[in-house]
Design a protein around this motif. Structure first.
Motif, PDB file in Angstrom:
ATOM      1  N   LYS A 195      -3.182   4.056  -7.915  1.00 12.48           N
ATOM      2  CA  LYS A 195      -2.418   4.932  -7.022  1.00 12.48           C
ATOM      3  C   LYS A 195      -3.154   5.129  -5.700  1.00 12.48           C
ATOM      4  CE  LYS A 195      -0.212   7.558 -10.749  1.00 12.48           C
ATOM      5  NZ  LYS A 195      -0.098   8.901 -11.395  1.00 12.48           N
ATOM      6  N   GLU A 196      -4.478   5.346  -5.788  1.00 17.61           N
ATOM      7  CA  GLU A 196      -5.269   5.581  -4.576  1.00 17.61           C
ATOM      8  C   GLU A 196      -5.288   4.349  -3.683  1.00 17.61           C
ATOM      9  OE1 GLU A 196      -9.885   6.406  -3.217  1.00 17.61           O
ATOM     10  OE2 GLU A 196      -9.336   6.623  -5.331  1.00 17.61           O
ATOM     11  N   LEU A 197      -5.524   3.172  -4.286  1.00 19.99           N
ATOM     12  CA  LEU A 197      -5.591   1.947  -3.490  1.00 19.99           C
ATOM     13  C   LEU A 197      -4.237   1.607  -2.880  1.00 19.99           C
ATOM     14  CD1 LEU A 197      -7.902  -0.310  -5.720  1.00 19.99           C
ATOM     15  CD2 LEU A 197      -8.499   0.972  -3.676  1.00 19.99           C
ATOM     16  N   THR A 198      -3.162   1.878  -3.628  1.00 17.21           N
ATOM     17  CA  THR A 198      -1.820   1.647  -3.088  1.00 17.21           C
ATOM     18  C   THR A 198      -1.575   2.523  -1.870  1.00 17.21           C
ATOM     19  OG1 THR A 198      -0.951   1.065  -5.279  1.00 17.21           O
ATOM     20  CG2 THR A 198       0.650   1.732  -3.608  1.00 17.21           C
ATOM     21  N   ALA A 199      -1.999   3.788  -1.970  1.00 22.84           N
ATOM     22  CA  ALA A 199      -1.837   4.707  -0.840  1.00 22.84           C
ATOM     23  C   ALA A 199      -2.664   4.256   0.361  1.00 22.84           C
ATOM     24  CB  ALA A 199      -2.249   6.108  -1.271  1.00 22.84           C
ATOM     25  N   LYS A 200      -3.878   3.756   0.104  1.00 20.55           N
ATOM     26  CA  LYS A 200      -4.750   3.270   1.179  1.00 20.55           C
ATOM     27  C   LYS A 200      -4.149   2.059   1.872  1.00 20.55           C
ATOM     28  CE  LYS A 200      -8.477   5.927   1.106  1.00 20.55           C
ATOM     29  NZ  LYS A 200      -8.988   6.650   2.296  1.00 20.55           N
ATOM     30  N   ARG A 201      -3.563   1.152   1.089  1.00 15.77           N
ATOM     31  CA  ARG A 201      -2.949  -0.045   1.674  1.00 15.77           C
ATOM     32  C   ARG A 201      -1.745   0.331   2.525  1.00 15.77           C
ATOM     33  NH1 ARG A 201      -3.901  -2.049  -3.710  1.00 15.77           N
ATOM     34  NH2 ARG A 201      -5.724  -3.450  -3.713  1.00 15.77           N
ATOM     35  N   ARG A 202      -0.960   1.291   2.054  1.00 15.40           N
ATOM     36  CA  ARG A 202       0.189   1.760   2.839  1.00 15.40           C
ATOM     37  C   ARG A 202      -0.286   2.363   4.150  1.00 15.40           C
ATOM     38  NH1 ARG A 202       3.326   4.875  -2.039  1.00 15.40           N
ATOM     39  NH2 ARG A 202       4.315   3.053  -3.016  1.00 15.40           N
ATOM     40  N   GLU A 203      -1.357   3.145   4.079  1.00 13.52           N
ATOM     41  CA  GLU A 203      -1.910   3.772   5.281  1.00 13.52           C
ATOM     42  C   GLU A 203      -2.392   2.715   6.270  1.00 13.52           C
ATOM     43  OE1 GLU A 203      -5.487   6.919   6.514  1.00 13.52           O
ATOM     44  OE2 GLU A 203      -5.094   6.437   4.401  1.00 13.52           O
ATOM     45  N   LEU A 204      -3.009   1.662   5.752  1.00 18.31           N
ATOM     46  CA  LEU A 204      -3.494   0.578   6.601  1.00 18.31           C
ATOM     47  C   LEU A 204      -2.337  -0.152   7.276  1.00 18.31           C
ATOM     48  CD1 LEU A 204      -5.813  -1.233   7.623  1.00 18.31           C
ATOM     49  CD2 LEU A 204      -5.571  -2.588   5.530  1.00 18.31           C
ATOM     50  N   GLU A 205      -1.303  -0.484   6.504  1.00 19.48           N
ATOM     51  CA  GLU A 205      -0.146  -1.179   7.058  1.00 19.48           C
ATOM     52  C   GLU A 205       0.577  -0.317   8.093  1.00 19.48           C
ATOM     53  OE1 GLU A 205       0.703  -4.338   6.694  1.00 19.48           O
ATOM     54  OE2 GLU A 205      -1.155  -4.487   5.524  1.00 19.48           O
ATOM     55  N   LEU A 248      -6.497   4.663  16.335  1.00 18.70           N
ATOM     56  CA  LEU A 248      -6.046   3.871  15.182  1.00 18.70           C
ATOM     57  C   LEU A 248      -6.890   2.607  15.010  1.00 18.70           C
ATOM     58  CD1 LEU A 248      -2.167   4.174  15.591  1.00 18.70           C
ATOM     59  CD2 LEU A 248      -3.549   5.143  13.746  1.00 18.70           C
ATOM     60  N   LYS A 249      -7.183   1.945  16.127  1.00 14.28           N
ATOM     61  CA  LYS A 249      -7.998   0.728  16.061  1.00 14.28           C
ATOM     62  C   LYS A 249      -9.406   1.015  15.552  1.00 14.28           C
ATOM     63  CE  LYS A 249      -5.646  -2.099  19.553  1.00 14.28           C
ATOM     64  NZ  LYS A 249      -5.753  -2.770  20.878  1.00 14.28           N
ATOM     65  N   GLU A 250      -9.937   2.179  15.902  1.00 13.62           N
ATOM     66  CA  GLU A 250     -11.272   2.551  15.433  1.00 13.62           C
ATOM     67  C   GLU A 250     -11.286   2.814  13.933  1.00 13.62           C
ATOM     68  OE1 GLU A 250     -12.293   5.876  17.855  1.00 13.62           O
ATOM     69  OE2 GLU A 250     -12.983   4.656  19.551  1.00 13.62           O
ATOM     70  N   LYS A 251     -10.147   3.259  13.385  1.00 13.45           N
ATOM     71  CA  LYS A 251     -10.068   3.543  11.945  1.00 13.45           C
ATOM     72  C   LYS A 251      -9.864   2.280  11.106  1.00 13.45           C
ATOM     73  CE  LYS A 251      -8.169   8.227  12.378  1.00 13.45           C
ATOM     74  NZ  LYS A 251      -6.987   9.097  12.107  1.00 13.45           N
ATOM     75  N   LEU A 252      -9.287   1.254  11.713  1.00 14.45           N
ATOM     76  CA  LEU A 252      -8.952   0.044  10.948  1.00 14.45           C
ATOM     77  C   LEU A 252     -10.144  -0.576  10.211  1.00 14.45           C
ATOM     78  CD1 LEU A 252      -6.341  -1.938  13.096  1.00 14.45           C
ATOM     79  CD2 LEU A 252      -5.968  -0.607  11.034  1.00 14.45           C
TER      80      LEU A 252
END
Length: 559
Positions: free
Chosen positions: A403-413, A457-461
C-alpha cells in the motif's frame, strides 16, 4: 627625524618561499635568496641589516609571521628599507601589493627594492610594475589551478587527501597513504560512540572525558611525537565540538572520504564545506574502528539531537517521540520537584501555539513501562517462536508495504505529470502575453509562481525515485533484527543504548476517555522493521505444533 636616527633604522632583508616549493627545514631557495640579499646590501652600503624569513607561505596571503613583524616595525618607524630578491617575493596579490607600494610604504617612509626586477621606490614606480603585478597574480592562479588538478586526480584515485589521519588512526610505516589503527586512541573513539548510543550528548561526553582527565587528540598526538601545533592551554579539556566532529567522521567505518571541503579561491584560503553530494567515498580502504550499524545509529541519534532541560536531565526517549496528529516531535520536560508535574513529553506544536494541536501529554514513566513491556513481548516471541514470528511479520509487511509503495508511485507519477503541465501553462501564458491578452505584470506573477512550483517538484523527484529504488526486502532487515534480539537476554530495564539500538520512533496519540478512564495509544516503530505485531495465542499454538512436528520428523530420520 635626525640623520643619526635614520642610521639606526633597520634594513629589512625579506625572503619568502611558497609551500608548493618548500623542502624540509630552511630550503635551498631560501638560502639562495639570503645570499643574494646579503651580498646586495654589502655592495650598496646598507647598514643595520636584519633577515626576515617566511618559509612555506603563499604569496597570495599577507598573514605571514615575518612580514607582519616588518609591518609592525614599519608602523613604529623602525624600518628604513625593505629589500627582496624579486618582486614576487613581496606577494602575488596585485591589489594588496599595489596598495603597499603606492600607499603604505610611502606613509611609513619605507624604501622598497626588488633586486632582480630593478624596482626601487626611491626612483619612483614604473608604469610596468602594475603589469608585473598582474603577471605575478596570474602565475599564482595558474599554479593553484595545477595543484587543484593534481589534488583532484589524487582524490579520485582513492588516496586520502587529509595530511594527517583522524584521531584513532596513524599512517602505516610502509605506505603513507595507508592508515592503520592507533589502538590507545581508537579505544577512546569507540568509547565516545558507545556513550552516544547510550543517550549521552556531545556536552555530556566532553564533560565526562574531561573529568576523567582523558588526553585530548592534540595532547595524545604530542605524547606520541606527532607534529600538531601547540598543546592546549587547559589540559584534558574536551569541548562538545571535538566530540561532534568525531561522531560524524565516516572514516571510522573504514572508508576514505575525499572532497569534504575546499578553499574559496586561490587568494582566499579559508576552508569551506562542500555539500555531501560532492563528496567521493571509497569504502573499506582501511580497518574500521566502528561498525557500520553503530555509525548509522549514531548519525540517526545526532539528527534528532536535542537540548538538555534546565535541570540538565536528558530522557533516553528524547528525539524519538512524535505526535500522531501533527507529526511534530514531542518535547521532553523534566517537570517540577513536586509529584503533580513529573517528567513528561508534550507536543512541540502545542507548546509553541496551543491552537495548532493538543498536548498529547504522556509521562516518561508511563512511556518507559509501555516500551519495556513491548520489548519484552517482542523479544520473548522471537526467542520462543522465531519462525512463526518471522512468518507473521512478513505477511503483515507484504500487505502494508505494498500500500505504501503504491501510494509513493502515485505521488511520483503525479509530480511528473504536474511538471509537464506547468511547461504547457508557461508556454500558454507566454503566448497570451505576446498577443496582449495578459499584462506584463500578471505574466511575471504567474510565471514566477509556476516556476517556483516546478522547481520544488523537480527537487523532490530524486528523493522519491531513490526511495522506491532503494527499498529493500523486509526479510533482510527482519533477519538482522532477529539476530540482534537473540544476542540479548530478556530486558529487565531500559537503557539509552537498548532504546536507540532497537527503537526507530514512538508515535503518541491524543488521550481519550471512556467511562471516566484515560486511554492512550502509542505505536512503537522498531529499527528496520517498523511496527511489530506480537503473536496471539493461536499463532503461538500453531508455532508450538509446527515445532513438535519438526522434532518428530527429525526423530524418525534419526531412527
Amino acid at each position: 627625524m635626525s640623520k643619526q636616527s635614520d642610521k639606526d633604522k633597520i634594513t629589512a632583508l625579506y625572503c619568502r618561499l611558497s609551500r608548493d616549493d618548500e623542502n624540509e627545514g630552511v630550503s635551498g631557495s631560501i638560502k639562495n635568496q639570503t645570499e643574494i640579499l646579503q651580498q646586495y646590501a654589502a655592495e650598496n652600503s646598507f647598514k643595520n641589516t636584519r633577515l626576515f624569513i617566511d618559509d612555506g607561505f603563499s604569496g597570495t596571503t599577507f598573514n605571514r609571521p615575518a612580514f607582519n613583524e616588518i609591518m609592525k616595525l614599519g608602523e613604529e618607524g623602525k624600518i628604513a628599507t625593505l629589500i627582496v630578491k624579486d618582486h614576487s617575493r613581496l606577494g602575488r596579490n596585485r591589489l594588496v601589493v599595489g596598495s603597499l607600494l603606492e600607499e603604505e610604504f610611502d606613509r611609513m617612509g619605507i624604501r622598497y627594492i626588488a633586486i632582480m626586477d630593478n624596482i626601487d621606490t626611491k626612483n619612483g614606480i614604473s608604469d610596468l610594475v602594475p603589469m608585473q603585478d598582474w603577471f605575478n597574480e596570474w602565475h599564482a592562479k595558474n599554479t593553484s589551478d595545477k595543484v587543484r588538478k593534481v589534488f583532484k586526480s589524487k582524490g579520485e584515485s582513492g588516496k586520502p587527501l587529509t595530511s594527517n589521519p583522524p584521531f584513532g588512526y596513524m599512517k602505516s610505516p610502509d605506505d603513507k597513504y595507508q592508515w592503520i589503527i592507533d589502538e590507545p586512541a581508537a579505544e577512546i573513539v569507540k568509547r565516545i560512540f558507545k556513550m552516544c548510543v547510550s543517550g549521552m550528548g556531545p556536552s555530556q561526553i566532553a564533560n565526562k572525558l574531561s573529568a576523567e582527565k582523558v588526553p585530548t587528540p592534540t595532547e595524545y598526538w604530542i605524547s606520541v611525537g606527532r607534529k600538531c601545533g601547540k598543546p592546549p592551554s587547559v589540559p584534558f579539556h574536551w569541548c562538545p565540538a571535538m566530540i561532534a566532529n568525531i561522531l560524524k567522521r565516516q572514516e571510522y567505518c573504514g572508508d576514505t572520504v575525499n572532497f569534504r571541503s575546499t578553499t574559496k579561491s586561490f587568494k582566499n584560503k579559508k576552508r569551506v564545506d562542500r555539500p555531501e553530494s560532492e563528496w567521493i567515498i571509497f569504502e573499506n580502504t582501511h580497518p574500521a574502528i566502528v561498525d557500520r550499524d553503530t555509525f548509522k545509529l549514531v548519525q540517526k541519534i545526532r539528527e534528532g539531537r536535542h537540548r538538555q532541560t534546565r535541570t540538565g536531565k536528558v530522557s533516553i526517549f528524547s528525539g524519538l517521540v512524535f505526535c500522531e496528529d501533527c507529526g511534530q516531535k514531542m518535547y521532553y520536560q523534566s517537570g517540577k520537584k513536586d509529584r503533580r508535574d513529573p517528567p513528561h513529553f508534550m507536543c512541540s506544536s502545542y507548546s509553541k501555539n496551543p491552537d495548532t494541536c493538543t498536548s498529547h501529554y504522556i509521562g516518561e514513566r508511563t512511556l518507559t513501562n509501555l516500551v519495556l513491556e513491548s520489548m519484552r513481548r517482542v523479544f520473548l516471541n522471537i526467542q520462543a517462536f522465531e519462525k512463526e514470528f518471522v512468518r507473521k511479520q512478513v505477511e503483515s509487511y507484504d500487505s502494508d508495504k505494498k500500500k505504501e509503495l503504491t501510494a509513493k508511485r502515485r505521488e511520483l507519477e503525479k509530480a511528473k505529470k504536474r511538471i509537464a503541465e506547468i511547461d504547457k501553462l508557461i508556454q500558454r501564458i507566454y503566448e497570451d502575453n505576446v498577443i496582449g491578452k495578459l499584462s506584463d505584470e500578471r505574466f511575471a506573477t504567474l510565471s514566477n509562481t509556476y516556476e517556483t512550483e516546478q522547481k520544488e517538484l523537480k527537487e523532490k523527484l530524486p528523493e522519491m525515485e531513490s526511495y522506491l529504488e532503494a527499498e529493500t526486502d523486509k526479510t533482510v532487515n527482519l533477519q538482522k533484527f532477529v539476530q540482534k534480539v537473540k544476542a540479548i537476554t530478556e530486558p529487565t530495564e531500559l537503557t539509552g543504548e537498548l532504546v536507540h539500538e532497537f527503537i526507530d520512533k514512538i508515535v503518541v496519540s491524543a488521550a481519550r476517555y471512556l467511562d471516566g478512564k484515560r486511554y492512550q495509544i502509542i505505536d512503537i516503530y522498531y529499527n528496520g522493521v517498523g511496527i511489530i505485531k506480537p503473536l496471539n495465542p493461536e499463532d503461538m499454538e500453531a508455532g508450538f505444533q509446527r515445532h513438535m512436528a519438526e522434532m518428530q520428523q527429525k526423530q524418525k530420520k534419526t531412527a
